[in-house]
Design a protein around this motif. Sequence first.
Motif, PDB file in Angstrom:
ATOM      1  N   ARG A 262      55.702  31.390  32.092  1.00  0.00           N
ATOM      2  CA  ARG A 262      54.403  32.240  31.827  1.00  0.00           C
ATOM      3  C   ARG A 262      54.615  33.791  31.149  1.00  0.00           C
ATOM      4  O   ARG A 262      55.611  34.189  31.278  1.00  0.00           O
ATOM      5  CB  ARG A 262      53.658  32.321  33.263  1.00  0.00           C
ATOM      6  CG  ARG A 262      54.412  33.208  34.209  1.00  0.00           C
ATOM      7  CD  ARG A 262      53.644  33.035  35.283  1.00  0.00           C
ATOM      8  NE  ARG A 262      54.021  34.230  36.465  1.00  0.00           N
ATOM      9  CZ  ARG A 262      55.148  34.173  37.234  1.00  0.00           C
ATOM     10  NH1 ARG A 262      55.839  32.997  37.155  1.00  0.00           N
ATOM     11  NH2 ARG A 262      55.375  34.943  38.085  1.00  0.00           N
TER      12      ARG A 262
ATOM     13  N   VAL B 260      42.428  34.327  37.046  1.00  0.00           N
ATOM     14  CA  VAL B 260      43.315  34.754  36.190  1.00  0.00           C
ATOM     15  C   VAL B 260      44.489  35.339  36.960  1.00  0.00           C
ATOM     16  O   VAL B 260      45.633  35.376  36.648  1.00  0.00           O
ATOM     17  CB  VAL B 260      42.638  36.090  35.581  1.00  0.00           C
ATOM     18  CG1 VAL B 260      43.854  37.004  34.916  1.00  0.00           C
ATOM     19  CG2 VAL B 260      41.482  35.566  34.557  1.00  0.00           C
ATOM     20  N   VAL B 261      44.267  35.474  38.403  1.00  0.00           N
ATOM     21  CA  VAL B 261      45.402  36.158  39.138  1.00  0.00           C
ATOM     22  C   VAL B 261      46.410  34.921  39.209  1.00  0.00           C
ATOM     23  O   VAL B 261      47.657  34.902  39.286  1.00  0.00           O
ATOM     24  CB  VAL B 261      44.743  36.847  40.236  1.00  0.00           C
ATOM     25  CG1 VAL B 261      45.942  36.719  41.221  1.00  0.00           C
ATOM     26  CG2 VAL B 261      44.035  37.703  40.100  1.00  0.00           C
TER      27      VAL B 261
ATOM     28  N   VAL C 239      53.206  37.391  30.888  1.00  0.00           N
ATOM     29  CA  VAL C 239      52.484  38.545  31.669  1.00  0.00           C
ATOM     30  C   VAL C 239      52.452  39.775  31.080  1.00  0.00           C
ATOM     31  O   VAL C 239      53.420  40.335  30.724  1.00  0.00           O
ATOM     32  CB  VAL C 239      53.065  38.413  33.293  1.00  0.00           C
ATOM     33  CG1 VAL C 239      52.138  39.293  33.935  1.00  0.00           C
ATOM     34  CG2 VAL C 239      53.079  37.219  33.774  1.00  0.00           C
TER      35      VAL C 239
ATOM     36  N   ARG D  81      54.800  41.771  44.846  1.00  0.00           N
ATOM     37  CA  ARG D  81      53.752  40.597  44.518  1.00  0.00           C
ATOM     38  C   ARG D  81      52.636  40.504  45.289  1.00  0.00           C
ATOM     39  O   ARG D  81      51.412  40.110  44.374  1.00  0.00           O
ATOM     40  CB  ARG D  81      54.552  39.295  44.399  1.00  0.00           C
ATOM     41  CG  ARG D  81      54.204  37.871  44.182  1.00  0.00           C
ATOM     42  CD  ARG D  81      55.103  36.859  44.067  1.00  0.00           C
ATOM     43  NE  ARG D  81      54.493  35.511  44.069  1.00  0.00           N
ATOM     44  CZ  ARG D  81      54.269  35.144  42.882  1.00  0.00           C
ATOM     45  NH1 ARG D  81      54.546  35.470  41.673  1.00  0.00           N
ATOM     46  NH2 ARG D  81      53.755  33.763  42.652  1.00  0.00           N
TER      47      ARG D  81
ATOM     48  N   GLU E 119      47.065  32.444  37.317  1.00  0.00           N
ATOM     49  CA  GLU E 119      47.795  32.230  35.882  1.00  0.00           C
ATOM     50  C   GLU E 119      49.040  33.520  36.017  1.00  0.00           C
ATOM     51  O   GLU E 119      50.053  33.162  35.682  1.00  0.00           O
ATOM     52  CB  GLU E 119      47.058  32.472  34.823  1.00  0.00           C
ATOM     53  CG  GLU E 119      46.174  31.211  34.459  1.00  0.00           C
ATOM     54  CD  GLU E 119      46.958  29.937  34.249  1.00  0.00           C
ATOM     55  OE1 GLU E 119      47.942  29.995  33.596  1.00  0.00           O
ATOM     56  OE2 GLU E 119      46.586  28.737  34.702  1.00  0.00           O
ATOM     57  N   LEU E 120      48.644  34.491  36.306  1.00  0.00           N
ATOM     58  CA  LEU E 120      49.634  35.800  36.329  1.00  0.00           C
ATOM     59  C   LEU E 120      50.772  35.477  37.370  1.00  0.00           C
ATOM     60  O   LEU E 120      51.764  35.910  37.249  1.00  0.00           O
ATOM     61  CB  LEU E 120      48.825  37.082  36.249  1.00  0.00           C
ATOM     62  CG  LEU E 120      48.049  37.500  35.476  1.00  0.00           C
ATOM     63  CD1 LEU E 120      47.191  38.648  35.799  1.00  0.00           C
ATOM     64  CD2 LEU E 120      48.725  37.657  34.140  1.00  0.00           C
TER      65      LEU E 120
ATOM     66  N   VAL F  52      54.516  42.428  26.690  1.00  0.00           N
ATOM     67  CA  VAL F  52      54.544  41.524  27.679  1.00  0.00           C
ATOM     68  C   VAL F  52      55.897  40.948  28.295  1.00  0.00           C
ATOM     69  O   VAL F  52      56.972  41.426  27.524  1.00  0.00           O
ATOM     70  CB  VAL F  52      53.541  40.242  27.230  1.00  0.00           C
ATOM     71  CG1 VAL F  52      52.398  40.416  26.927  1.00  0.00           C
ATOM     72  CG2 VAL F  52      54.563  39.663  25.883  1.00  0.00           C
TER      73      VAL F  52
ATOM     74  N   THR G  31      53.602  43.045  37.151  1.00  0.00           N
ATOM     75  CA  THR G  31      53.602  41.713  36.775  1.00  0.00           C
ATOM     76  C   THR G  31      53.408  40.605  37.870  1.00  0.00           C
ATOM     77  O   THR G  31      53.157  39.613  37.849  1.00  0.00           O
ATOM     78  CB  THR G  31      54.738  41.201  35.856  1.00  0.00           C
ATOM     79  OG1 THR G  31      55.951  41.460  36.894  1.00  0.00           O
ATOM     80  CG2 THR G  31      55.140  42.271  34.971  1.00  0.00           C
TER      81      THR G  31
END
Length: 309
Positions: free
Chosen positions: A183, A269-270, A185, A253, A272-273, A172, A148
Amino acid sequence: MAELRRELERYLRHVAIERGRSTHTVAAYRRDLTAFLATAERAGVTGPAGLTSELVQEHARSLRSGERPQAASSVARALSSIRGFTRFLLEEGVLESDPAAEVAAPKLPSRLPKALTIEQVQALLDATEGDEPARLRDRALLELLYATGARVSEAVALNVDDLLGEDGTVDVVRLFGKGGKQRIVPVGSYARAALDAYLVRGRPLLSARGRATPALFLGVRGARLSRQNAWLIIRAAGERAHLGVELSPHSMRHSFATHLLQGGADVRVVQELLGHASVATTQIYTRVTADALRDVYVTAHPRARAGSA
């Protein structure tokens, strides 16, 4: 000086309550700003009107060249704390201008995130194998971090109810980032399997050792796992895996982000993740992958090296 200290307390309440900063962050602000007010007091400043750009610059110089000189990164952080405070005083009408606005922070060396290779991540995960409750927890924690891109602080703050899905399947995870921003994930199959094993065979045994808690990851006494203990788990797994590289609490991470981009994921996209407020923060990982591609090119291409015919 009493008035300045009152304004400091008002500012700290503001960042804690209205801006949702963590207790750790507020404590760091307090340390930085208390040191700044000490400099102001030595200079004979008695109230906010005495805060000038010269005073801010003098404080920065004292940090860099005092009895215990601080690193450029520490000076930059202190100036950031001071800017937040003086900007607050300006917005509240206490100051007519911001004395810290024009004070430049020291230039910091560019630090690229250090990502593990996919093989090193696998070795790290393999080092958590075992059927004991603590090992099941460790495997679930590391799998979740890599799956995640969660910060360690976000992972240990998870409750069981933050694992979301249908028919008992974890699809998720709901993470709460800086400022309490939420958020969602996705969770991959390997992390899902590790979480299932921990929830069925590990967590109940750890939970029985303490009071009931909704926390997902538990320590040996049944209480919520601390951030410090989570870091010790990562470091211990790294030692068992004999990786030969220095790990940090953010190693998983950084690896998550780098491997996604190497696999063709869109940088937004990354973003947001990872829960980054700005895509510029995420784009540092594109530099990492570009450097890796350049290294491969120089090594592999017959006309990329000096002296090629």
